[in-house]
Scaffold this motif. Sequence first.
Motif, PDB file in Angstrom:
ATOM      1  N   PRO A  43      21.011  45.071  91.088  1.00 18.96           N
ATOM      2  CA  PRO A  43      22.351  45.129  90.489  1.00 18.96           C
ATOM      3  C   PRO A  43      22.391  44.659  89.037  1.00 18.96           C
ATOM      4  O   PRO A  43      23.066  45.278  88.204  1.00 18.96           O
ATOM      5  CB  PRO A  43      23.175  44.207  91.394  1.00 18.96           C
ATOM      6  N   LEU A  44      21.656  43.601  88.721  1.00 15.51           N
ATOM      7  CA  LEU A  44      21.688  43.089  87.352  1.00 15.51           C
ATOM      8  C   LEU A  44      20.988  44.031  86.378  1.00 15.51           C
ATOM      9  O   LEU A  44      21.485  44.289  85.274  1.00 15.51           O
ATOM     10  CB  LEU A  44      21.059  41.700  87.294  1.00 15.51           C
ATOM     11  N   VAL A  45      19.830  44.560  86.773  1.00 13.92           N
ATOM     12  CA  VAL A  45      19.129  45.507  85.905  1.00 13.92           C
ATOM     13  C   VAL A  45      19.946  46.790  85.741  1.00 13.92           C
ATOM     14  O   VAL A  45      20.046  47.349  84.638  1.00 13.92           O
ATOM     15  CB  VAL A  45      17.722  45.797  86.456  1.00 13.92           C
ATOM     16  N   MET A  46      20.540  47.248  86.823  1.00 18.33           N
ATOM     17  CA  MET A  46      21.356  48.454  86.751  1.00 18.33           C
ATOM     18  C   MET A  46      22.536  48.263  85.796  1.00 18.33           C
ATOM     19  O   MET A  46      22.777  49.088  84.903  1.00 18.33           O
ATOM     20  CB  MET A  46      21.876  48.814  88.145  1.00 18.33           C
ATOM     21  N   GLU A  47      23.278  47.180  85.979  1.00 19.75           N
ATOM     22  CA  GLU A  47      24.491  46.976  85.186  1.00 19.75           C
ATOM     23  C   GLU A  47      24.190  46.658  83.727  1.00 19.75           C
ATOM     24  O   GLU A  47      24.886  47.132  82.825  1.00 19.75           O
ATOM     25  CB  GLU A  47      25.334  45.843  85.797  1.00 19.75           C
ATOM     26  N   ARG A  48      23.144  45.880  83.480  1.00 21.06           N
ATOM     27  CA  ARG A  48      22.914  45.388  82.125  1.00 21.06           C
ATOM     28  C   ARG A  48      21.917  46.213  81.316  1.00 21.06           C
ATOM     29  O   ARG A  48      21.895  46.113  80.090  1.00 21.06           O
ATOM     30  CB  ARG A  48      22.465  43.929  82.173  1.00 21.06           C
ATOM     31  N   ILE A  49      21.097  47.017  81.994  1.00 25.27           N
ATOM     32  CA  ILE A  49      20.097  47.816  81.268  1.00 25.27           C
ATOM     33  C   ILE A  49      20.272  49.305  81.539  1.00 25.27           C
ATOM     34  O   ILE A  49      20.575  50.079  80.626  1.00 25.27           O
ATOM     35  CB  ILE A  49      18.667  47.355  81.616  1.00 25.27           C
ATOM     36  N   TYR A  50      20.099  49.738  82.777  1.00 23.12           N
ATOM     37  CA  TYR A  50      20.087  51.171  83.051  1.00 23.12           C
ATOM     38  C   TYR A  50      21.365  51.868  82.612  1.00 23.12           C
ATOM     39  O   TYR A  50      21.323  52.959  82.030  1.00 23.12           O
ATOM     40  CB  TYR A  50      19.864  51.428  84.535  1.00 23.12           C
ATOM     41  N   LYS A  51      22.530  51.250  82.888  1.00 26.46           N
ATOM     42  CA  LYS A  51      23.799  51.924  82.601  1.00 26.46           C
ATOM     43  C   LYS A  51      24.023  52.150  81.114  1.00 26.46           C
ATOM     44  O   LYS A  51      24.805  53.015  80.721  1.00 26.46           O
ATOM     45  CB  LYS A  51      24.962  51.147  83.218  1.00 26.46           C
ATOM     46  N   ARG A  52      23.303  51.399  80.269  1.00 30.37           N
ATOM     47  CA  ARG A  52      23.391  51.606  78.817  1.00 30.37           C
ATOM     48  C   ARG A  52      22.852  52.974  78.416  1.00 30.37           C
ATOM     49  O   ARG A  52      23.246  53.534  77.385  1.00 30.37           O
ATOM     50  CB  ARG A  52      22.604  50.527  78.073  1.00 30.37           C
ATOM     51  N   PHE A  53      21.920  53.496  79.194  1.00 33.42           N
ATOM     52  CA  PHE A  53      21.228  54.727  78.843  1.00 33.42           C
ATOM     53  C   PHE A  53      21.642  55.914  79.717  1.00 33.42           C
ATOM     54  O   PHE A  53      21.179  57.026  79.492  1.00 33.42           O
ATOM     55  CB  PHE A  53      19.718  54.513  78.954  1.00 33.42           C
ATOM     56  N   MET A  54      22.493  55.672  80.693  1.00 36.51           N
ATOM     57  CA  MET A  54      22.919  56.722  81.605  1.00 36.51           C
ATOM     58  C   MET A  54      24.182  57.405  81.083  1.00 36.51           C
ATOM     59  O   MET A  54      25.066  56.753  80.519  1.00 36.51           O
ATOM     60  CB  MET A  54      23.183  56.134  82.994  1.00 36.51           C
ATOM     61  N   SER A  55      24.255  58.688  81.288  1.00 41.48           N
ATOM     62  CA  SER A  55      25.485  59.402  80.948  1.00 41.48           C
ATOM     63  C   SER A  55      26.580  59.020  81.937  1.00 41.48           C
ATOM     64  O   SER A  55      26.312  58.478  83.017  1.00 41.48           O
ATOM     65  CB  SER A  55      25.250  60.910  80.998  1.00 41.48           C
ATOM     66  N   GLU A  56      27.808  59.329  81.579  1.00 42.32           N
ATOM     67  CA  GLU A  56      28.914  59.033  82.484  1.00 42.32           C
ATOM     68  C   GLU A  56      28.775  59.792  83.794  1.00 42.32           C
ATOM     69  O   GLU A  56      29.086  59.269  84.869  1.00 42.32           O
ATOM     70  CB  GLU A  56      30.240  59.398  81.806  1.00 42.32           C
ATOM     71  N   GLU A  57      28.253  61.016  83.722  1.00 44.89           N
ATOM     72  CA  GLU A  57      28.046  61.820  84.928  1.00 44.89           C
ATOM     73  C   GLU A  57      27.006  61.195  85.851  1.00 44.89           C
ATOM     74  O   GLU A  57      27.067  61.348  87.066  1.00 44.89           O
ATOM     75  CB  GLU A  57      27.625  63.241  84.558  1.00 44.89           C
ATOM     76  N   ASP A  58      26.051  60.480  85.251  1.00 42.78           N
ATOM     77  CA  ASP A  58      24.991  59.843  86.037  1.00 42.78           C
ATOM     78  C   ASP A  58      25.369  58.443  86.519  1.00 42.78           C
ATOM     79  O   ASP A  58      24.575  57.781  87.185  1.00 42.78           O
ATOM     80  CB  ASP A  58      23.703  59.757  85.217  1.00 42.78           C
ATOM     81  N   GLY A  59      26.566  57.982  86.147  1.00 42.74           N
ATOM     82  CA  GLY A  59      26.999  56.651  86.573  1.00 42.74           C
ATOM     83  C   GLY A  59      26.967  55.610  85.477  1.00 42.74           C
ATOM     84  O   GLY A  59      27.141  54.416  85.753  1.00 42.74           O
ATOM     85  N   GLY A  60      26.745  56.040  84.240  1.00 42.73           N
ATOM     86  CA  GLY A  60      26.698  55.102  83.136  1.00 42.73           C
ATOM     87  C   GLY A  60      28.077  54.596  82.752  1.00 42.73           C
ATOM     88  O   GLY A  60      29.100  55.062  83.256  1.00 42.73           O
ATOM     89  N   GLY A  61      28.075  53.629  81.831  1.00 39.57           N
ATOM     90  CA  GLY A  61      29.328  53.047  81.395  1.00 39.57           C
ATOM     91  C   GLY A  61      29.200  51.548  81.238  1.00 39.57           C
ATOM     92  O   GLY A  61      28.096  50.996  81.321  1.00 39.57           O
ATOM     93  N   PRO A  62      30.309  50.869  81.025  1.00 43.93           N
ATOM     94  CA  PRO A  62      30.248  49.411  80.856  1.00 43.93           C
ATOM     95  C   PRO A  62      29.820  48.720  82.144  1.00 43.93           C
ATOM     96  O   PRO A  62      30.078  49.219  83.248  1.00 43.93           O
ATOM     97  CB  PRO A  62      31.686  49.045  80.475  1.00 43.93           C
ATOM     98  N   PRO A  63      29.168  47.568  82.032  1.00 42.89           N
ATOM     99  CA  PRO A  63      28.738  46.843  83.245  1.00 42.89           C
ATOM    100  C   PRO A  63      29.933  46.355  84.049  1.00 42.89           C
ATOM    101  O   PRO A  63      30.972  45.997  83.497  1.00 42.89           O
ATOM    102  CB  PRO A  63      27.925  45.679  82.680  1.00 42.89           C
ATOM    103  N   ALA A  64      29.772  46.350  85.362  1.00 43.15           N
ATOM    104  CA  ALA A  64      30.826  45.894  86.267  1.00 43.15           C
ATOM    105  C   ALA A  64      30.695  44.385  86.457  1.00 43.15           C
ATOM    106  O   ALA A  64      29.699  43.915  87.023  1.00 43.15           O
ATOM    107  CB  ALA A  64      30.733  46.616  87.601  1.00 43.15           C
ATOM    108  N   SER A  65      31.662  43.635  85.997  1.00 45.96           N
ATOM    109  CA  SER A  65      31.576  42.168  86.039  1.00 45.96           C
ATOM    110  C   SER A  65      31.524  41.631  87.457  1.00 45.96           C
ATOM    111  O   SER A  65      30.838  40.642  87.724  1.00 45.96           O
ATOM    112  CB  SER A  65      32.754  41.556  85.287  1.00 45.96           C
TER     113      SER A  65
END
Length: 230
Positions: free
Chosen positions: A113-135
């Motif tokens: 969850p931490l790697v996904m929210e703080r790293i991966y989502k920075r590089f993912m498109s919105e269609e792929d689930g990217g966006g701001p991290p979920a607090s």
Amino acid sequence: MFTLFHHPFCPHSRFVRLVLGEYGCDLKLVEERVWERREGFLAMNPAASTPVLFSDGQPAIPGAAIIAEYIDETLGAEMGDRRLLPTTMGERIEVRRLMAWFNEKFFEEASNPLVMERIYKRFMSEEDGGGPPASDVMRAARANLRYHLAYIGWLAQRRNYLAGERLTYADLAAAAHLSAMDYLGDVPWIENDAAKAWYARIKSRPSFRPLLSEWLAGVPASRTYVDLDF
């Protein structure tokens, strides 16, 4: 020569890199962004997850657990006292239990969850689930991390290494997941001296150096990440 399809901050990929580093194996790294679901990568691993290892003459070897077993079956016996999966049944069971604890339970509850929210989502498109991290997701993962860190400390107080008297897959699995979170500054080291002392020993090993030298543009490493005496 091995080829590893990985992501630098995938904890499972980091585990495999540490294992191969301990065994002194030559390794070619190929970065894979699994959320892009690249057709060529899906042909190697339809689960679309890293790591995937290639060894000369063998089909693709997907997943940290399968790779660990393959490495032990092909290289373990010749490593002698440096073998990362012990030879006695009781020891092997304990190493496998802890390896699964960190690569499955710890991964699901904290590191992923931490790697996904703080790293991966920075590089993912919105269609792929990217966006701001979920607090709320990060808050829950950090709470879970505290209980896992306490368990590591409990083991470290009772054993020389997590699974027994010598370094095993269990130590490298735990350290791999912690390293990704330590880069982000999310590990509350001040809360557990035993876990901190154990991690400092593992982080000081030569196999760890390639991980500590990697940096992510736009996401600076925490103060403790490269400090061997943190």
